[in-house]
Design a protein around this motif. Structure first.
Motif, PDB file in Angstrom:
ATOM      1  N   GLU A  65      -3.018   3.124   4.953  1.00 51.25           N
ATOM      2  CA  GLU A  65      -1.995   3.334   4.250  1.00 51.25           C
ATOM      3  C   GLU A  65      -1.815   1.739   3.426  1.00 51.25           C
ATOM      4  O   GLU A  65      -1.977   1.159   4.239  1.00 51.25           O
ATOM      5  N   ILE A  66      -1.292   2.066   2.122  1.00 51.34           N
ATOM      6  CA  ILE A  66      -1.183   0.436   1.776  1.00 51.34           C
ATOM      7  C   ILE A  66       0.779   0.384   1.783  1.00 51.34           C
ATOM      8  O   ILE A  66       1.320   0.914   1.999  1.00 51.34           O
ATOM      9  N   GLN A  88       2.663  -3.704   1.983  1.00 48.74           N
ATOM     10  CA  GLN A  88       3.206  -4.431   1.340  1.00 48.74           C
ATOM     11  C   GLN A  88       4.441  -5.675   2.687  1.00 48.74           C
ATOM     12  O   GLN A  88       4.924  -4.913   3.575  1.00 48.74           O
ATOM     13  N   TRP A 141      -4.508   0.606  -5.649  1.00 49.27           N
ATOM     14  CA  TRP A 141      -3.378   0.154  -4.199  1.00 49.27           C
ATOM     15  C   TRP A 141      -1.914   0.452  -5.136  1.00 49.27           C
ATOM     16  O   TRP A 141      -1.290   0.985  -4.059  1.00 49.27           O
ATOM     17  N   GLU A 197      -1.146   4.176  -5.187  1.00 49.66           N
ATOM     18  CA  GLU A 197      -0.769   4.724  -3.694  1.00 49.66           C
ATOM     19  C   GLU A 197       0.632   4.231  -3.171  1.00 49.66           C
ATOM     20  O   GLU A 197       1.377   4.886  -2.426  1.00 49.66           O
ATOM     21  N   TRP A 198       0.966   3.096  -3.724  1.00 46.61           N
ATOM     22  CA  TRP A 198       1.901   2.322  -2.771  1.00 46.61           C
ATOM     23  C   TRP A 198       3.020   2.311  -3.006  1.00 46.61           C
ATOM     24  O   TRP A 198       4.634   3.159  -2.500  1.00 46.61           O
ATOM     25  N   GLY A 219       0.582  -8.387  -1.123  1.00 45.41           N
ATOM     26  CA  GLY A 219      -0.067  -7.180  -0.689  1.00 45.41           C
ATOM     27  C   GLY A 219       1.145  -6.839  -2.079  1.00 45.41           C
ATOM     28  O   GLY A 219       1.729  -7.477  -2.162  1.00 45.41           O
ATOM     29  N   PRO A 220       1.176  -4.878  -2.452  1.00 47.57           N
ATOM     30  CA  PRO A 220       0.697  -4.313  -1.148  1.00 47.57           C
ATOM     31  C   PRO A 220      -1.157  -4.041  -1.327  1.00 47.57           C
ATOM     32  O   PRO A 220      -1.406  -4.208  -2.382  1.00 47.57           O
ATOM     33  N   ALA A 221      -1.418  -4.036   0.087  1.00 48.12           N
ATOM     34  CA  ALA A 221      -2.934  -3.449   0.210  1.00 48.12           C
ATOM     35  C   ALA A 221      -2.895  -2.955   1.327  1.00 48.12           C
ATOM     36  O   ALA A 221      -1.997  -2.921   1.924  1.00 48.12           O
ATOM     37  N   PRO A 222      -4.204  -2.548   1.596  1.00 47.72           N
ATOM     38  CA  PRO A 222      -4.661  -1.539   2.620  1.00 47.72           C
ATOM     39  C   PRO A 222      -3.398  -2.532   4.317  1.00 47.72           C
ATOM     40  O   PRO A 222      -4.072  -3.770   4.161  1.00 47.72           O
TER      41      PRO A 222
END
Length: 117
Positions: free
Chosen positions: A3-4, A6, A43, A46-47, A100-103
């Motif tokens: 899941e992405i 932050q 990313w 998706e976020w 993030g947003p990142a994994p």
């Protein structure tokens, strides 16, 4: 893919009021999002639907710099927020960073042990 999300790390040693904290976190969210939109559009895309955000606390500038360094070492996107100094803080005071947003599994390796704000 994980899941992405932050994560925003906020300094608690500055005694910022709730409104000031909210504004600084807002700046971090927007700056981090814009950075990732440009550098990793997958990313960001998706976020964007859920925009999961988590706000955590750090005790001071040294702890914030440690979190930032770990994000850099992990090659994760980050953004640092410095206050303009119009109200409660001196100009240039570093208040928070976003990662993030990142994994989420990658971010958790850096911020998973920090307490929620």
């Amino acid at each position: 893919m994980a899941e992405i999300k932050q994560v925003i790390a906020v300094r608690t040693d500055l005694d910022m009021g709730r409104g000031k904290i909210a504004a600084q976190v807002g700046h971090a969210c927007v700056m981090g999002s814009e950075h990732v939109r440009k550098t990793n559009p997958d990313w960001h895309r998706e976020w964007w639907g859920m925009q999961k955000k988590i706000v955590v606390r750090v005790d001071g500038l040294g702890d914030l710099e440690y979190v930032r360094r770990r994000a850099i070492d992990a090659n994760l996107p980050w953004s640092q927020i410095s206050d303009a100094g119009h109200t409660q803080l001196e100009p240039g005071t570093i208040t928070c960073i976003s990662i993030g947003p990142a994994p989420g599994d990658l971010i958790d390796k850096i911020t998973g042990d920090l307490k929620l704000l």
